[in-house]
Write an enzyme that holds these catalytic residues in place. Structure first.
Site, PDB file in Angstrom:
ATOM      1  N   GLN A  10      39.653  41.061  42.844  1.00 15.67           N
ATOM      2  CA  GLN A  10      39.608  39.883  43.696  1.00 15.67           C
ATOM      3  C   GLN A  10      40.666  39.983  44.790  1.00 15.67           C
ATOM      4  OE1 GLN A  10      39.170  36.577  41.119  1.00 15.67           O
ATOM      5  NE2 GLN A  10      39.436  35.035  42.686  1.00 15.67           N
ATOM      6  N   SER A  88      41.897  44.698  37.449  1.00 17.07           N
ATOM      7  CA  SER A  88      41.460  43.382  36.985  1.00 17.07           C
ATOM      8  C   SER A  88      39.934  43.300  36.948  1.00 17.07           C
ATOM      9  CB  SER A  88      42.077  42.292  37.873  1.00 17.07           C
ATOM     10  OG  SER A  88      41.803  41.011  37.366  1.00 17.07           O
ATOM     11  N   LEU A  89      39.334  42.481  37.801  1.00 17.67           N
ATOM     12  CA  LEU A  89      37.872  42.379  37.891  1.00 17.67           C
ATOM     13  C   LEU A  89      37.227  43.760  38.040  1.00 17.67           C
ATOM     14  CD1 LEU A  89      35.109  40.938  38.767  1.00 17.67           C
ATOM     15  CD2 LEU A  89      36.015  41.141  41.081  1.00 17.67           C
ATOM     16  N   ARG A 113      32.824  35.185  33.462  1.00 16.74           N
ATOM     17  CA  ARG A 113      34.279  35.297  33.613  1.00 16.74           C
ATOM     18  C   ARG A 113      34.766  34.438  34.787  1.00 16.74           C
ATOM     19  NH1 ARG A 113      37.941  38.825  36.568  1.00 16.74           N
ATOM     20  NH2 ARG A 113      39.640  39.666  35.267  1.00 16.74           N
ATOM     21  N   HIS A 196      45.756  36.356  34.393  1.00 21.47           N
ATOM     22  CA  HIS A 196      46.484  37.315  33.549  1.00 21.47           C
ATOM     23  C   HIS A 196      47.743  36.706  32.934  1.00 21.47           C
ATOM     24  CE1 HIS A 196      43.666  40.358  34.743  1.00 21.47           C
ATOM     25  NE2 HIS A 196      43.867  40.039  35.995  1.00 21.47           N
ATOM     26  N   GLN A 245      42.345  41.523  28.506  1.00 18.09           N
ATOM     27  CA  GLN A 245      42.765  41.618  29.903  1.00 18.09           C
ATOM     28  C   GLN A 245      42.923  40.256  30.572  1.00 18.09           C
ATOM     29  OE1 GLN A 245      40.722  41.578  33.495  1.00 18.09           O
ATOM     30  NE2 GLN A 245      40.408  43.788  33.433  1.00 18.09           N
TER      31      GLN A 245
END
Length: 293
Positions: A10, A88-89, A113, A196, A245
């Site tokens: 992102q 991440s994503l 998500r 996170h 995560q």
């Protein structure tokens, strides 16, 4: 000589993303249309014609970045990574690239998500901040000192660049402490919540249920996952790391270092922007970087 493929998260989105792919490639066009169907709205229209603001909605941003990355990968001939990772994503994109997840299943998980994270953000106002010019150990220690508010290291992006995540008050306190400890900058980021961090726990429940009911296959090459920063090929472990995560740190510096230790000599970033190419070069000046968008 191993080629690592890396996938952005992102923040890499931009108006018009994916439009050229759609217009120039029949396979890409078919995948975008399939995505519109799965999501129940025409995300392609928002990606190609929307504004920055339109693209900033979490329910749009995450699937948009995922789609740009994955469709670019699937439409690139001879794209055969020796190892993959995603920021991440981007980990979901990486898992399509190495065959652990199907395009359709990964997109459904990304949509769940994004919506779950949006809801978690609305439950408790929270934020993130970038800390520049301090050692990782110092940032970790300062976060640990703040016990009455939630503040944790969230993204280890490259040496001297770390993002912290937590409650609004906790982040304000931490930023002051970081500056006092010699940080060049400690800057609150324009994000919707504390990604996170433990404040994402409500979203984790929903995502965990979805991940546990999704089929994961044995991948064609290892994925270096954010929370462990090491090579993973076991589908059960991949699944658990993906769940962890959401509330755990993105250990990007350690991930890239481990990929290099395991033989990666070139890094290809697939998807929008060049953020990861820049981070890889800051982590190791000798690495070769390229991009596919």
């Amino acid at each position: 000589m191993k080629n690592a493929f890396v996938f952005p998260g992102q923040g890499s989105q931009f108006p018009g993303m994916g439009k050229a792919l759609y217009e120039q490639n029949e396979k890409a066009k078919g995948l975008f249309e399939k995505a519109n169907e799965i999501l129940g709205f025409r995300i392609s229209d928002i990606m190609f014609n929307g504004t920055d603001e339109d693209l900033k909605q979490t329910k749009v941003t995450q699937p948009a970045v995922f789609l740009h990355s994955v469709i670019a990968f699937l439409c690139t001939e001879h794209a055969t990574p020796d190892m993959v990772a995603g920021h991440s994503l981007g980990e979901f994109s990486a898992l399509v690239a190495n065959g652990a997840l199907t395009f359709e299943d990964a997109l459904k998980l990304v949509a769940i998500r994004a919506n779950a994270m949006q809801k978690a953000c609305e439950l408790q106002p929270s934020t993130m901040a970038a800390v520049l010019g301090l050692d990782d150990e110092k940032v970790i220690a300062i976060c640990a000192e703040i016990t009455d508010e939630v503040v944790v290291p969230a993204n280890f992006n490259c040496p001297g660049q770390l993002v912290i995540s937590g409650s609004i008050k906790g982040i304000d306190i931490a930023c002051e402490k970081m500056k006092a400890a010699g940080a060049k900058r400690a800057l609150v980021l324009p994000v919707g919540g504390a990604f996170h961090s433990p404040l994402m726990a409500p979203a984790k429940v929903e995502l965990q249920a979805a991940i546990e009911s999704t089929t994961f296959s044995t991948p064609t090459c290892p994925v270096y996952q954010n929370v462990v920063a090491s090579a993973v090929t076991n589908p059960t472990a991949i699944r658990q790391n993906l769940i962890d995560q959401l509330t755990g740190a993105v250990r990007w510096t350690q991930t890239v270092q481990q990929m290099i230790a395991d033989g990666a000599t070139s890094f290809t970033e697939v998807g929008p922007g060049k953020v990861l190419q820049g981070l890889v070069q800051k982590i190791d000046k000798t690495a070769t970087v390229a991009g596919i968008s």
